[in-house]
Design an enzyme around this catalytic site. Structure first.
Site, PDB file in Angstrom:
ATOM      1  N   HIS A 165       0.793  -1.232   0.000  1.00  0.00           N
ATOM      2  CA  HIS A 165       0.000   0.000   0.000  1.00  0.00           C
ATOM      3  C   HIS A 165       0.822   1.277   0.000  1.00  0.00           C
ATOM      4  CE1 HIS A 165      -3.341  -2.506  -0.317  1.00  0.00           C
ATOM      5  NE2 HIS A 165      -3.995  -1.433  -0.702  1.00  0.00           N
ATOM      6  N   CYS A 167      -8.260  -3.536 -12.220  1.00  0.00           N
ATOM      7  CA  CYS A 167      -7.895  -2.372 -11.410  1.00  0.00           C
ATOM      8  C   CYS A 167      -6.628  -2.624 -10.589  1.00  0.00           C
ATOM      9  CB  CYS A 167      -9.059  -1.959 -10.512  1.00  0.00           C
ATOM     10  SG  CYS A 167      -9.579  -3.263  -9.400  1.00  0.00           S
ATOM     11  N   GLU A 203     -10.062 -11.574  -7.656  1.00  0.00           N
ATOM     12  CA  GLU A 203      -8.691 -11.487  -7.161  1.00  0.00           C
ATOM     13  C   GLU A 203      -8.280 -12.731  -6.384  1.00  0.00           C
ATOM     14  OE1 GLU A 203      -8.327  -7.933  -4.755  1.00  0.00           O
ATOM     15  OE2 GLU A 203     -10.330  -8.138  -3.930  1.00  0.00           O
ATOM     16  N   ASN A 209      -3.332  -7.379  -8.043  1.00  0.00           N
ATOM     17  CA  ASN A 209      -2.386  -7.302  -6.923  1.00  0.00           C
ATOM     18  C   ASN A 209      -2.539  -8.534  -6.039  1.00  0.00           C
ATOM     19  OD1 ASN A 209      -1.981  -4.822  -7.996  1.00  0.00           O
ATOM     20  ND2 ASN A 209      -3.066  -3.690  -6.424  1.00  0.00           N
ATOM     21  N   ASP A 210      -3.796  -8.869  -5.774  1.00  0.00           N
ATOM     22  CA  ASP A 210      -4.037 -10.057  -4.964  1.00  0.00           C
ATOM     23  C   ASP A 210      -4.015 -11.329  -5.800  1.00  0.00           C
ATOM     24  OD1 ASP A 210      -4.255  -9.273  -2.242  1.00  0.00           O
ATOM     25  OD2 ASP A 210      -6.063  -8.173  -2.762  1.00  0.00           O
ATOM     26  N   ARG A 254     -10.927   3.068  -3.499  1.00  0.00           N
ATOM     27  CA  ARG A 254     -10.649   2.296  -2.283  1.00  0.00           C
ATOM     28  C   ARG A 254     -11.166   3.099  -1.089  1.00  0.00           C
ATOM     29  NH1 ARG A 254      -5.591   1.211  -5.073  1.00  0.00           N
ATOM     30  NH2 ARG A 254      -5.230  -1.034  -5.220  1.00  0.00           N
ATOM     31  N   ARG A 281       2.612 -10.271  -1.507  1.00  0.00           N
ATOM     32  CA  ARG A 281       2.809  -9.068  -2.321  1.00  0.00           C
ATOM     33  C   ARG A 281       3.617  -7.973  -1.638  1.00  0.00           C
ATOM     34  NH1 ARG A 281      -3.336  -6.607  -2.660  1.00  0.00           N
ATOM     35  NH2 ARG A 281      -2.455  -4.526  -2.656  1.00  0.00           N
ATOM     36  N   ARG A 310     -15.527   0.639  -4.145  1.00  0.00           N
ATOM     37  CA  ARG A 310     -15.262  -0.698  -3.615  1.00  0.00           C
ATOM     38  C   ARG A 310     -15.593  -0.711  -2.129  1.00  0.00           C
ATOM     39  NH1 ARG A 310      -9.521  -3.321  -3.266  1.00  0.00           N
ATOM     40  NH2 ARG A 310      -9.211  -1.726  -1.681  1.00  0.00           N
TER      41      ARG A 310
HETATM   42  C1  PEP Z   1      -5.979  -5.762  -6.187  1.00  0.00           C
HETATM   43  O1  PEP Z   1      -5.860  -6.660  -5.363  1.00  0.00           O
HETATM   44  O2  PEP Z   1      -5.517  -5.824  -7.344  1.00  0.00           O
HETATM   45  C2  PEP Z   1      -6.649  -4.507  -5.831  1.00  0.00           C
HETATM   46  C3  PEP Z   1      -6.861  -3.578  -6.733  1.00  0.00           C
HETATM   47  O3  PEP Z   1      -7.016  -4.342  -4.523  1.00  0.00           O
HETATM   48  P1  PEP Z   1      -6.006  -3.907  -3.348  1.00  0.00           P
HETATM   49  O4  PEP Z   1      -4.700  -3.551  -3.973  1.00  0.00           O
HETATM   50  O5  PEP Z   1      -6.651  -2.774  -2.654  1.00  0.00           O
HETATM   51  O6  PEP Z   1      -5.945  -5.152  -2.524  1.00  0.00           O
HETATM   52 MG    MG Z   2      -7.078  -6.631  -3.586  1.00  0.00          MG
END
Ligand code: PEP
Ligand code: MG
Length: 585
Positions: free
Chosen positions: A194, A507, A436, A459-460, A301, A470, A337
């Site tokens: 993050h 996303c 995800e 990302n997940d 977010r 990650r 979201r």
């Molecule tokens: C993701 O997981 O790709 C996502 C956009 O959500 P976050 O990064 O907030 O977990």
């Molecule tokens: Mg995510």
């Protein structure tokens, strides 16, 4: 001192040159706040709880150190435990709390300072040694009183600085908004942690996962942050400075050269139109979203509503935030979201217990389904705000149909309540699922029948499908968006979505990676949602190629055996087909 070059993980693009501001991870902000008589008891209990929690923490460390390094090392922490038993200190805090009626952390800090002051004046080596114990334990108690997320960046003193820290919590990074922070460098973290995501949102060049930067840099050192390549230079020589200043100019020119694209459609040379939208974390980012020409917001977010505070946000607070974004973005849409607590987004206020595997644990939709009170408050606010602009709802971390259905049942309940109270909202509000989790990707044919859209959270999805944390810089080399397994999952999701007639967006950070744009386009992705600063570059790429070529590139990429080969191939094609790229500048 000579120049030091460190390599880490590029987290947010851009080059910056400034002075180091070492963020003491112990920097705590304590404000004097009066409390009513009726709250005194609660405040005293809070103090007791913090003492107990601190005691448990220290015993745990002591045991661990004793096992790993030997008993005598563990004994150091016995002195820390003694501080916690110091009746004079504790009784003074309690007495002053009753008398002064201000928050207990303020009183505690004041008593602590006096204590340390008194000890430092006594000419006794033993007592002097105790000062650091008192300091350590004191800060630990304070942290437990304030909650870890309250550790925020205090004023950097009006000077433009590069913040150097071991790590930054999402609230640390959020507090940098509009402050004089021009760069970020951290010891830990990955490409999609993050800190990285926030830095991109705030348009602050950043490099993470540098491992030892906090040990190598000193306050006030000159530092170069190359967020494009993940390089940091401490105390650069004149020659290095000249090189980076000229790179900085070239990249600025590259970015500025793309400004003309703002109002042009995101469309290939042969007419395939894709939607280009932005990711935001804070409502304040909307002007930047519009400046960069986004057609909407593909991921809002909402975790930041819950941070830097001790109570939960009210429905009204949510409502005002969503309403503002909906109105500011109108007629464009915004996908809100729902709360994605957990993983590396902790909110200490909710007292979510620490877990062994937070990314696999009680997070996101799982948490919301277990706490319908919190979930409903947010859903109600989103629905109410949908009367003021175009909003869509998206659930995070859906792992299968049951979760999706349960979430929709709660959404229907909330709609019913609003209708009963005659509060208007968009009856046709679209509802989508983030894909995800690999189980959701593999059952996307089933899920697609019950949602209006998919947005792929890479990302997940990458961390779960490749089993690579990650945010762990040690295994960052394994975190490969171009891995064949990831590409196959992405293709499956897009194909399944299309078979059911719904659009499929993305996303995760992968959507904003210029090297992969051609492959994603060729796979048929309908929407790219990226940090604002990446939008022009992605549009430039889409507008430079033919869909027919992108399809061939995707087909070819799907046949390659490793992520490295896919990446090399994608980069080669990008340089071949697109006149100017960040890499090529
Ligand atoms: C993701 O997981 O790709 C996502 C956009 O959500 P976050 O990064 O907030 O977990
Ligand atoms: Mg995510």
């Amino acid at each position: 001192m000579g120049q030091i070059e460190l390599r880490g993980i590029p987290a947010a693009p851009g080059i910056t040159i400034g002075k180091v501001h070492l963020l003491d991870s112990e920097e705590l902000v304590v404000k004097k706040k009066r409390i009513p008589q009726s709250q005194l008891k609660k405040e005293a209990v809070r103090f007791e709880d913090a003492l107990n929690k601190t005691r448990r923490e220290i015993v745990e460390i002591k045991d661990k150190i004793s096992v790993e390094m030997g008993r005598e090392h563990g004994e150091i922490f016995s002195a820390h435990l003694l501080v916690l038993e110091d009746k004079v200190l504790i009784e003074e805090v309690k007495a002053r709390l009753k008398k002064e009626k201000v928050v207990v952390e303020y009183i505690f800090l004041d008593v602590l300072k006096k204590y340390i002051n008194a000890f430092s004046k006594i000419d006794d080596e033993y007592l002097k040694d105790r000062i650091s114990d008192i300091n350590d334990v004191g800060k630990r108690i304070l942290r437990n009183l304030i909650g870890a997320t309250h550790k925020i960046l205090s004023d950097v003193g009006g000077e433009k600085v590069v913040v150097v820290a071991y790590d930054l919590s999402p609230s640390d990074t959020a507090s940098m908004y509009k402050k004089d922070v021009i760069g970020i460098a951290t010891d830990i973290g990955g490409r999609t942690s993050h800190t990285a995501i926030m830095a991109k949102s705030l348009e602050i060049p950043a490099v993470v996962g540098l491992e030892t930067i906090t040990k190598r840099a000193n306050n006030g050192d000159m530092i170069v942050v190359d967020g494009n390549h993940g390089v940091i230079i401490i105390n650069p020589t004149k020659q290095t400075l000249l090189k980076y200043k000229s790179d900085q100019k070239r990249f600025r020119r590259f970015d500025e050269g793309l400004v003309y694209l703002k109002d042009l459609p995101c469309q290939t040379l042969d007419g395939r139109r894709v939607e280009l939208v932005a990711n935001i974390e804070l409502p304040e980012e909307v002007p930047s979203v519009l400046f960069h020409g986004a057609e909407g917001i593909g991921l809002y977010r909402t975790e930041f509503f819950y941070m830097n505070r001790r109570d939960l946000p009210t429905e009204e607070e949510h409502f005002q935030g969503y309403k503002k974004v909906a109105q500011d973005m109108a007629p464009r849409h915004t996908i809100v979201r729902t709360l994605d607590l957990g993983g590396d987004k902790f909110l200490s206020e909710l007292e979510v217990p620490r877990e062994m595997n937070p990314f696999l644990g009680w997070r996101a939709i799982r948490f919301c389904l277990a706490r319908p009170d919190i979930f409903k408050t947010q859903l109600k606010a989103i629905l109410r705000a949908s009367a003021f602009g175009k909003l869509k709802i998206m659930y995070p971390m859906i792992s299968g149909l049951n979760e999706l259905r349960q979430a929709n049942v709660i959404l229907e309940e909330v709609k019913k309540e609003l209708r009963a109270s005659k509060i208007s909202f968009d009856e046709d509000i679209a509802v989508g699922a983030m894909i995800e989790v690999p189980s959701a990707a593999l059952t996307s044919d089933i899920l697609a029948k019950e949602v209006d859209f998919f947005s792929i959270g890479t990302n997940d999805l990458i961390q779960y499908s490749l089993a690579v944390d990650r945010v762990n810089e040690k295994i960052a080399y394994l975190y490969e968006p171009a891995h064949p397994a990831v590409l196959r999952l992405v293709k499956t999701i897009i194909d399944n979505g299309h078979k059911e007639g719904i659009w499929v967006g993305m996303c995760g950070e992968m959507a904003g990676d210029p090297n992969l744009t051609l492959i994603l386009l060729g796979l048929g992705l309908d929407e790219f949602s990226t940090p604002s600063i990446m939008l022009p570059e992605i549009k430039h790429i889409v507008r430079s190629v033919k869909m027919a070529d992108a399809k061939l590139i995707a087909q070819e990429a799907l046949m390659l055996p490793t992520g490295r080969e896919v990446e090399a191939y994608a980069r080669k094609k990008l340089l071949e087909l697109v006149s100017e790229t960040r890499e090529g500048v």
